[in-house]
Design a protein around this motif. Structure first.
Motif, PDB file in Angstrom:
ATOM      1  N   LEU A  39      39.683 122.442 -36.213  1.00 59.41           N
ATOM      2  CA  LEU A  39      41.077 122.845 -36.355  1.00 59.41           C
ATOM      3  C   LEU A  39      41.214 123.931 -37.410  1.00 59.41           C
ATOM      4  N   THR A  40      40.596 123.738 -38.561  1.00 57.10           N
ATOM      5  CA  THR A  40      40.677 124.689 -39.663  1.00 57.10           C
ATOM      6  C   THR A  40      40.081 126.035 -39.279  1.00 57.10           C
ATOM      7  N   GLU A  41      38.943 126.001 -38.601  1.00 56.76           N
ATOM      8  CA  GLU A  41      38.292 127.238 -38.160  1.00 56.76           C
ATOM      9  C   GLU A  41      39.204 128.031 -37.224  1.00 56.76           C
ATOM     10  N   GLU A  42      39.795 127.355 -36.268  1.00 57.58           N
ATOM     11  CA  GLU A  42      40.686 128.032 -35.323  1.00 57.58           C
ATOM     12  C   GLU A  42      41.959 128.515 -36.006  1.00 57.58           C
ATOM     13  N   TYR A  43      42.519 127.695 -36.862  1.00 62.50           N
ATOM     14  CA  TYR A  43      43.750 128.058 -37.567  1.00 62.50           C
ATOM     15  C   TYR A  43      43.548 129.321 -38.399  1.00 62.50           C
ATOM     16  N   ASN A  44      42.403 129.424 -39.033  1.00 65.22           N
ATOM     17  CA  ASN A  44      42.108 130.570 -39.896  1.00 65.22           C
ATOM     18  C   ASN A  44      41.546 131.776 -39.164  1.00 65.22           C
ATOM     19  N   ILE A  92      52.554 124.608 -35.721  1.00 68.18           N
ATOM     20  CA  ILE A  92      52.646 123.286 -36.336  1.00 68.18           C
ATOM     21  C   ILE A  92      51.327 122.571 -36.090  1.00 68.18           C
ATOM     22  N   LEU A  93      50.801 121.951 -37.126  1.00 65.81           N
ATOM     23  CA  LEU A  93      49.542 121.209 -37.021  1.00 65.81           C
ATOM     24  C   LEU A  93      49.824 119.718 -37.147  1.00 65.81           C
ATOM     25  N   PHE A  94      49.268 118.952 -36.217  1.00 62.31           N
ATOM     26  CA  PHE A  94      49.476 117.504 -36.206  1.00 62.31           C
ATOM     27  C   PHE A  94      48.157 116.761 -36.344  1.00 62.31           C
ATOM     28  N   GLU A  95      48.229 115.613 -36.995  1.00 61.62           N
ATOM     29  CA  GLU A  95      47.123 114.652 -37.027  1.00 61.62           C
ATOM     30  C   GLU A  95      47.601 113.403 -36.308  1.00 61.62           C
ATOM     31  N   LEU A 104      55.318 125.054 -26.889  1.00 56.69           N
ATOM     32  CA  LEU A 104      55.021 125.750 -25.637  1.00 56.69           C
ATOM     33  C   LEU A 104      53.535 125.736 -25.297  1.00 56.69           C
ATOM     34  N   GLU A 105      52.682 125.833 -26.309  1.00 55.72           N
ATOM     35  CA  GLU A 105      51.236 125.829 -26.104  1.00 55.72           C
ATOM     36  C   GLU A 105      50.617 124.823 -27.069  1.00 55.72           C
ATOM     37  N   HIS A 106      49.527 124.181 -26.608  1.00 56.55           N
ATOM     38  CA  HIS A 106      48.894 123.121 -27.382  1.00 56.55           C
ATOM     39  C   HIS A 106      47.386 123.281 -27.341  1.00 56.55           C
ATOM     40  N   PHE A 107      46.764 123.072 -28.489  1.00 59.15           N
ATOM     41  CA  PHE A 107      45.310 123.132 -28.574  1.00 59.15           C
ATOM     42  C   PHE A 107      44.846 121.907 -29.339  1.00 59.15           C
ATOM     43  N   PHE A 108      43.977 121.123 -28.718  1.00 56.74           N
ATOM     44  CA  PHE A 108      43.533 119.854 -29.273  1.00 56.74           C
ATOM     45  C   PHE A 108      42.141 119.992 -29.890  1.00 56.74           C
ATOM     46  N   PHE A 109      41.910 119.224 -30.959  1.00 54.80           N
ATOM     47  CA  PHE A 109      40.651 119.289 -31.693  1.00 54.80           C
ATOM     48  C   PHE A 109      40.202 117.885 -32.072  1.00 54.80           C
ATOM     49  N   GLU A 110      38.901 117.675 -32.014  1.00 57.77           N
ATOM     50  CA  GLU A 110      38.355 116.377 -32.399  1.00 57.77           C
ATOM     51  C   GLU A 110      38.129 116.272 -33.894  1.00 57.77           C
ATOM     52  N   THR A 111      37.926 117.416 -34.579  1.00 58.80           N
ATOM     53  CA  THR A 111      37.616 117.379 -36.006  1.00 58.80           C
ATOM     54  C   THR A 111      38.514 118.326 -36.803  1.00 58.80           C
ATOM     55  N   LEU A 112      38.667 118.016 -38.070  1.00 55.33           N
ATOM     56  CA  LEU A 112      39.419 118.871 -38.979  1.00 55.33           C
ATOM     57  C   LEU A 112      38.716 120.211 -39.151  1.00 55.33           C
ATOM     58  N   GLU A 113      37.413 120.203 -39.150  1.00 59.30           N
ATOM     59  CA  GLU A 113      36.640 121.439 -39.280  1.00 59.30           C
ATOM     60  C   GLU A 113      36.968 122.419 -38.142  1.00 59.30           C
TER      61      GLU A 113
END
Length: 88
Positions: free
Chosen positions: A48-53, A69-72, A37-46
């Motif tokens: 993504l990890t910061e937002e996830y946590n 769900i996290l995708f690469e 339903l909602e999507h957030f895109f990231f250029e770096t793993l750093e």
């Protein structure tokens, strides 16, 4: 925190993932967009990890009852994003 490669999650090859399917999105981008339903895109793993946590993300997904769900991405895309966080 589990990150799924799009090729593994959607059972597609890298070549299939990189095909343009609607004029500008790759097939893997379209599949990721269809998966939640909602999507957030990231250029770096750093990033993504910061937002996830983050406390805010945890509170928001708990309040809404969302699964995360996290995708690469395996193929380059128009925005050069490597990761996506999907709420469903």
């Amino acid at each position: 925190m589990t990150i799924y490669k799009t090729t593994d999650y959607f059972n597609i090859t890298k070549e299939e993932a990189s095909k343009i399917c609607n004029g500008y999105d790759t097939r893997e981008e379209a599949k990721v967009l269809d998966s939640g339903l909602e999507h957030f895109f990231f250029e770096t793993l750093e990033c993504l990890t910061e937002e996830y946590n983050s406390k805010e993300r945890k509170e928001y997904t708990e309040k809404k009852g969302y699964e995360v769900i996290l995708f690469e991405f395996v193929a380059d895309n128009s925005n050069h994003n490597k990761y996506c966080m999907v709420f469903r």
